[in-house]
Design a protein around this motif. Structure first.
Motif, PDB file in Angstrom:
ATOM      1  N   PHE A 182       0.802  -1.212   0.000  1.00  0.00           N
ATOM      2  CA  PHE A 182       0.000   0.000   0.000  1.00  0.00           C
ATOM      3  C   PHE A 182       0.834   1.260   0.000  1.00  0.00           C
ATOM      4  O   PHE A 182       0.288   2.346  -0.019  1.00  0.00           O
ATOM      5  CB  PHE A 182      -0.940   0.000   1.209  1.00  0.00           C
ATOM      6  CG  PHE A 182      -1.827  -1.196   1.223  1.00  0.00           C
ATOM      7  CD1 PHE A 182      -2.898  -1.278   0.363  1.00  0.00           C
ATOM      8  CD2 PHE A 182      -1.567  -2.260   2.064  1.00  0.00           C
ATOM      9  CE1 PHE A 182      -3.711  -2.384   0.365  1.00  0.00           C
ATOM     10  CE2 PHE A 182      -2.370  -3.364   2.066  1.00  0.00           C
ATOM     11  CZ  PHE A 182      -3.455  -3.428   1.216  1.00  0.00           C
ATOM     12  N   HIS A 183       2.150   1.162   0.024  1.00  0.00           N
ATOM     13  CA  HIS A 183       2.976   2.360   0.023  1.00  0.00           C
ATOM     14  C   HIS A 183       4.087   2.318  -1.006  1.00  0.00           C
ATOM     15  O   HIS A 183       4.794   3.281  -1.172  1.00  0.00           O
ATOM     16  CB  HIS A 183       3.578   2.575   1.410  1.00  0.00           C
ATOM     17  CG  HIS A 183       2.552   2.684   2.461  1.00  0.00           C
ATOM     18  ND1 HIS A 183       1.706   3.775   2.563  1.00  0.00           N
ATOM     19  CD2 HIS A 183       2.174   1.833   3.438  1.00  0.00           C
ATOM     20  CE1 HIS A 183       0.882   3.589   3.577  1.00  0.00           C
ATOM     21  NE2 HIS A 183       1.143   2.427   4.125  1.00  0.00           N
ATOM     22  N   ASN A 356     -15.112  11.268  -7.677  1.00  0.00           N
ATOM     23  CA  ASN A 356     -14.477  10.027  -8.143  1.00  0.00           C
ATOM     24  C   ASN A 356     -13.725  10.215  -9.458  1.00  0.00           C
ATOM     25  O   ASN A 356     -13.729   9.352 -10.332  1.00  0.00           O
ATOM     26  CB  ASN A 356     -15.518   8.913  -8.294  1.00  0.00           C
ATOM     27  CG  ASN A 356     -14.892   7.534  -8.198  1.00  0.00           C
ATOM     28  OD1 ASN A 356     -13.881   7.357  -7.532  1.00  0.00           O
ATOM     29  ND2 ASN A 356     -15.480   6.553  -8.844  1.00  0.00           N
ATOM     30  N   HIS A 357     -13.048  11.356  -9.598  1.00  0.00           N
ATOM     31  CA  HIS A 357     -12.204  11.627 -10.763  1.00  0.00           C
ATOM     32  C   HIS A 357     -10.812  12.033 -10.273  1.00  0.00           C
ATOM     33  O   HIS A 357     -10.333  13.138 -10.527  1.00  0.00           O
ATOM     34  CB  HIS A 357     -12.795  12.741 -11.635  1.00  0.00           C
ATOM     35  CG  HIS A 357     -13.983  12.306 -12.438  1.00  0.00           C
ATOM     36  ND1 HIS A 357     -15.262  12.333 -11.936  1.00  0.00           N
ATOM     37  CD2 HIS A 357     -14.085  11.823 -13.705  1.00  0.00           C
ATOM     38  CE1 HIS A 357     -16.115  11.893 -12.862  1.00  0.00           C
ATOM     39  NE2 HIS A 357     -15.416  11.582 -13.942  1.00  0.00           N
ATOM     40  N   ALA A 358     -10.167  11.113  -9.545  1.00  0.00           N
ATOM     41  CA  ALA A 358      -8.855  11.434  -8.987  1.00  0.00           C
ATOM     42  C   ALA A 358      -7.806  11.636 -10.075  1.00  0.00           C
ATOM     43  O   ALA A 358      -6.894  12.450  -9.929  1.00  0.00           O
ATOM     44  CB  ALA A 358      -8.403  10.324  -8.040  1.00  0.00           C
ATOM     45  N   LEU A 410      -2.368  15.176  -1.648  1.00  0.00           N
ATOM     46  CA  LEU A 410      -2.839  14.377  -2.776  1.00  0.00           C
ATOM     47  C   LEU A 410      -1.740  13.434  -3.254  1.00  0.00           C
ATOM     48  O   LEU A 410      -1.991  12.260  -3.547  1.00  0.00           O
ATOM     49  CB  LEU A 410      -3.300  15.288  -3.918  1.00  0.00           C
ATOM     50  CG  LEU A 410      -3.776  14.577  -5.195  1.00  0.00           C
ATOM     51  CD1 LEU A 410      -4.960  13.667  -4.904  1.00  0.00           C
ATOM     52  CD2 LEU A 410      -4.149  15.594  -6.263  1.00  0.00           C
ATOM     53  N   THR A 411      -0.511  13.932  -3.322  1.00  0.00           N
ATOM     54  CA  THR A 411       0.584  13.090  -3.789  1.00  0.00           C
ATOM     55  C   THR A 411       0.965  12.011  -2.781  1.00  0.00           C
ATOM     56  O   THR A 411       1.404  10.927  -3.175  1.00  0.00           O
ATOM     57  CB  THR A 411       1.819  13.949  -4.111  1.00  0.00           C
ATOM     58  OG1 THR A 411       2.151  14.774  -2.971  1.00  0.00           O
ATOM     59  CG2 THR A 411       1.553  14.848  -5.306  1.00  0.00           C
ATOM     60  N   VAL A 412       0.813  12.283  -1.496  1.00  0.00           N
ATOM     61  CA  VAL A 412       1.139  11.243  -0.518  1.00  0.00           C
ATOM     62  C   VAL A 412       0.114  10.117  -0.577  1.00  0.00           C
ATOM     63  O   VAL A 412       0.430   8.957  -0.286  1.00  0.00           O
ATOM     64  CB  VAL A 412       1.230  11.833   0.905  1.00  0.00           C
ATOM     65  CG1 VAL A 412      -0.142  12.101   1.490  1.00  0.00           C
ATOM     66  CG2 VAL A 412       2.012  10.905   1.829  1.00  0.00           C
ATOM     67  N   LEU A 413      -1.107  10.408  -0.995  1.00  0.00           N
ATOM     68  CA  LEU A 413      -2.109   9.363  -1.169  1.00  0.00           C
ATOM     69  C   LEU A 413      -1.865   8.558  -2.436  1.00  0.00           C
ATOM     70  O   LEU A 413      -2.077   7.344  -2.466  1.00  0.00           O
ATOM     71  CB  LEU A 413      -3.516   9.978  -1.214  1.00  0.00           C
ATOM     72  CG  LEU A 413      -4.076  10.524   0.100  1.00  0.00           C
ATOM     73  CD1 LEU A 413      -5.415  11.197  -0.137  1.00  0.00           C
ATOM     74  CD2 LEU A 413      -4.231   9.419   1.127  1.00  0.00           C
ATOM     75  N   LEU A 414      -1.423   9.236  -3.500  1.00  0.00           N
ATOM     76  CA  LEU A 414      -1.224   8.580  -4.786  1.00  0.00           C
ATOM     77  C   LEU A 414       0.183   8.024  -4.957  1.00  0.00           C
ATOM     78  O   LEU A 414       0.492   7.459  -6.006  1.00  0.00           O
ATOM     79  CB  LEU A 414      -1.536   9.563  -5.921  1.00  0.00           C
ATOM     80  CG  LEU A 414      -2.956  10.166  -5.906  1.00  0.00           C
ATOM     81  CD1 LEU A 414      -3.127  11.148  -7.051  1.00  0.00           C
ATOM     82  CD2 LEU A 414      -4.005   9.072  -5.985  1.00  0.00           C
ATOM     83  N   SER A 508       8.558  12.465  -1.446  1.00  0.00           N
ATOM     84  CA  SER A 508       9.692  12.254  -2.341  1.00  0.00           C
ATOM     85  C   SER A 508      10.293  10.856  -2.207  1.00  0.00           C
ATOM     86  O   SER A 508      10.508  10.184  -3.219  1.00  0.00           O
ATOM     87  CB  SER A 508      10.754  13.326  -2.084  1.00  0.00           C
ATOM     88  OG  SER A 508      10.253  14.604  -2.415  1.00  0.00           O
ATOM     89  N   PRO A 509      10.594  10.344  -0.994  1.00  0.00           N
ATOM     90  CA  PRO A 509      11.153   8.983  -0.920  1.00  0.00           C
ATOM     91  C   PRO A 509      10.210   7.906  -1.449  1.00  0.00           C
ATOM     92  O   PRO A 509      10.640   7.014  -2.182  1.00  0.00           O
ATOM     93  CB  PRO A 509      11.425   8.798   0.577  1.00  0.00           C
ATOM     94  CG  PRO A 509      11.533  10.170   1.129  1.00  0.00           C
ATOM     95  CD  PRO A 509      10.582  10.996   0.326  1.00  0.00           C
ATOM     96  N   VAL A 510       8.921   7.968  -1.091  1.00  0.00           N
ATOM     97  CA  VAL A 510       7.995   6.923  -1.512  1.00  0.00           C
ATOM     98  C   VAL A 510       7.818   6.944  -3.025  1.00  0.00           C
ATOM     99  O   VAL A 510       7.714   5.890  -3.669  1.00  0.00           O
ATOM    100  CB  VAL A 510       6.644   7.088  -0.781  1.00  0.00           C
ATOM    101  CG1 VAL A 510       5.587   6.176  -1.368  1.00  0.00           C
ATOM    102  CG2 VAL A 510       6.813   6.785   0.700  1.00  0.00           C
ATOM    103  N   SER A 511       7.780   8.127  -3.635  1.00  0.00           N
ATOM    104  CA  SER A 511       7.587   8.214  -5.081  1.00  0.00           C
ATOM    105  C   SER A 511       8.773   7.664  -5.853  1.00  0.00           C
ATOM    106  O   SER A 511       8.629   7.300  -7.024  1.00  0.00           O
ATOM    107  CB  SER A 511       7.348   9.672  -5.482  1.00  0.00           C
ATOM    108  OG  SER A 511       8.494  10.468  -5.227  1.00  0.00           O
TER     109      SER A 511
END
Length: 661
Positions: A182-183, A356-358, A410-414, A508-511
């Motif tokens: 999930f991450h 629902n248009h992420a 938003l980016t930490v979720l995606l 940044s690290p997760v992406s």
């Protein structure tokens, strides 16, 4: 290391060269690094094209009988080579025990484990302080670092189809899935059909399957109700009545503005009331960005209204959002922008997420950040625009904070890289709205204070003054009290600090699939830095008691909404850190910490739903976070259950063994 005390001993001890050949003596005196290798071994020239060696005075270079000192070819005594005094950087306890020290501060990991006092020498502390100043986090805060050469193989899939372990052998799989699934999930692979390399000859027959980025929102977000020649009058033709507009605006300021307070309420209401006071024909001459902002607020307010059926609410909100998008197109928002157009886009981005248009919201957020950079909202207005009014400075800072917050969470979720990363706007520069209004003489006119050129023609021959429109009557709901204003500033600053921390250490690290923490100590330090943000937040944002929040919601729903959004974001990020593990660097997964953080984050979702009649069902960000938190919590419980079963089974087997075995 330069600047350190040097001893009198020599780094390289030269041979007693009284009986060495002249060439070897010269090599020994010229290059002490090779002196130890010379002796009876013949000297081989390093470069065959080097110039010949100069003639040597061998008698002067040889030392007198019984004298072990070295002399130069001129007969002078050579100065003894001095040895660099290398300081001890490890702690005194590790030096005494002769154990490996990670040189961490305030205490190394070895001393923490053995619960001993960790103390460094004065020189070691000075060197550590100097290295932090030279290569600290501030210099590399916004630098994108390359991933390591070996990235651990990630298991788990996007759809969570990995088999669940049924015995103790599956514990390791659960531990890996808890974070990686999930991450660190990878985008779904899409099958793309390729023909021959000469695709131009097969254009009528070639077909590529489009990739749905996040698996949702496959249709166009805005239905087209508009013609090519209709223009702004066509959009104004679908305006709601003034009574309906007032209800939707009030719903927006009740449900959305407390969470994202970036619009200056007093300025907005002045422009809003003046627009509705215009005759119907004169409204067609209004600015298209103002109309877009109005329709964006109507669409957001509609999402929180109670309708008999969900389809009726959804279609009404989508219609108003489509009108806002059409007004932006008439304004030509892709090649010019304004704060009102930017505000409409920020709200439409949240609308798309809730609808629902992420995928479309993420693409739209990229346009928002680029336009914010173009408007220089990332720069402190005191630096680049010192002469604008205090209200304008206040508004620009609030807009940048809203864009930074939207982009970060938003980016930490995606699991994608952040974009709003370059700014010199200070958090402490954010002032209260009421204070900015008190300092601004032009706060209600919509204009800005400017330094006038005394030699301009407008000063020498001033034009005939146009009579000003009377200021609309101010109603109580069109202004905020000083207490609410101060609470908003504290909320924005706390959320701002959290967003900066999340940008640097999570997004940044997760992406890039880079480990969040490079060692166990770094993970502990990161957790403590997040807890420091929670500790420094005001008490109304950190209150977690259900009954206390329920009573607060009955009196002031604004503070409770801010509390729940701040709490949800904080504990979600803390859960990600606690759930991180890396076997290669020895970073272990903290099941208890991850489970507690997930519990607190999920609890905020149910509180929001209980206190405000289903608002949690509208906010997509709340739903997405709650889903990830629930999955992580279930994975942690599964692991603990399997681990307990294995421990009990081992205990049962050992209890049957004879004593001493």
């Amino acid at each position: 290391m330069s600047g350190l005390p040097i001893s009198e001993s020599s780094v390289f001890t030269p041979h007693q060269s009284g009986h060495l050949p002249p060439v070897q003596q010269f090599a020994q005196q010229q290059s002490p690094y090779h002196a130890a290798t010379y002796g009876s071994v013949p000297v081989t020239p390093v470069n065959a094209f080097a110039p010949p060696l100069p003639p040597l005075n061998t008698s002067a270079s040889q030392s007198p009988a019984g004298d072990s000192r070295t002399y130069t070819p001129d007969g002078e005594r050579a100065k003894p080579k001095q040895k660099r005094n290398k300081p001890t950087l490890s702690c005194e306890e590790c030096v005494e025990r002769k154990t490996k020290c990670d040189r961490g501060r305030p205490g190394c990991l070895a001393c923490i484990k053995r619960q001993s006092t960790c103390k460094y020498t004065h020189v070691a502390n000075l060197i550590a302080d100097a290295s932090q100043k030279d290569g600290g986090a501030d210099r590399q805060r916004h630098m994108v670092k390359p991933p390591p050469a070996k990235i651990r193989k990630l298991t788990g899939s996007f759809d969570g189809s990995s088999s669940s372990p049924s015995s103790a052998s599956g514990i390791k799989q659960v531990r890996t899935d808890l974070f990686s699934k999930f991450h660190h999930r990878s985008p779904r692979e899409t099958s793309v059909g390729f023909g021959s390399p000469f695709l131009q000859s097969q254009v009528p027959f070639s077909k590529q399957t489009p990739s749905n980025i996040f698996g949702i929102g496959s249709s166009h977000p805005f239905t087209n109700y508009w013609t090519c020649q209709g223009g702004l009058p066509e959009v104004l033709a679908v305006l709601p009545s003034k009574q309906q507009a007032d209800i939707l605006i009030a719903k927006y300021f009740e449900c959305v503005a407390p969470v994202y307070p970036f619009l200056h309420r007093r300025t907005f209401y002045v422009a809003y009331e003046r627009f509705w006071q215009l005759p119907e024909k004169e409204r067609e001459t209004a600015d298209a960005d103002l109309i877009a902002l109005h329709f964006a607020l109507y669409a957001m307010g509609t999402q929180f209204m109670q309708f008999p059926a969900y389809d009726a609410k959804s279609s009404s909100a989508e219609f108003l959002a489509s009108a806002a998008n059409q007004a932006l197109r008439i304004y030509s928002y892709l090649n010019r922008s304004s704060l009102r157009a930017l505000g409409a886009q920020i709200l439409l981005c949240y609308f798309l997420m809730n609808d629902n248009h992420a995928s479309d919201a993420y693409a739209w957020s990229g346009i928002i950040v680029r336009q914010a950079y173009a408007l220089r909202l990332h720069r402190d207005p005191d630096i680049i625009l010192p002469n604008i009014s205090p209200v304008e400075k206040h508004t620009r800072r609030r807009f940048w904070q809203a864009i930074l917050h939207q982009d970060t969470f938003l980016t930490v979720l995606l699991k994608l890289p952040p974009t709003a990363t370059h700014s010199d706007v200070s958090i402490d520069s954010l002032a209260n709205e009421t204070e900015a209004e008190a300092q601004d003489s032009t706060r209600y006119t919509g204009s800005s204070a400017r330094i006038e050129n005394l030699m301009s023609i407008s000063v020498i021959a001033p034009p005939q003054e146009v009579p000003k429109q009377p200021e609309p009557h101010i109603l109580p709901h069109q202004r905020i009290t000083e207490d609410v204003d101060k609470a908003d500033v504290l909320y924005v600053k706390s959320l701002w600090r959290l967003a900066l921390k999340v940008q640097e250490n999570l997004c940044s690290p997760v992406s890039l699939s880079i480990p969040i923490a490079k060692n166990p100590r770094a993970k502990t330090t990161l957790v403590n830095s997040f807890r420091e943000i929670w500790k420094n937040a005001p008490s109304f944002l950190t209150t977690s008691d259900y009954e206390t929040l329920r009573q607060m919601a009955q009196n002031s729903g604004r503070a409770v909404r801010q509390n729940l959004f701040f709490t949800s974001n904080y504990y979600h990020c803390l859960m990600i850190i606690q759930a991180f593990e890396d076997a290669e660097t020895g970073v272990e997964l903290n099941f208890r910490g991850a489970l507690e953080a997930a519990h607190e984050a999920i609890w905020t979702y149910f509180k929001l739903n209980d206190f405000f009649g289903g608002d949690a069902g509208v906010w997509w960000v709340f739903q997405h976070r709650a889903f990830e938190e629930a999955v992580s919590a279930i994975s942690a419980v599964d692991f603990l259950t399997i681990a307990n079963v294995d421990i009990l089974a081992h205990h049962d087997r050992s209890s049957c063994n004879p004593p001493g075995e």
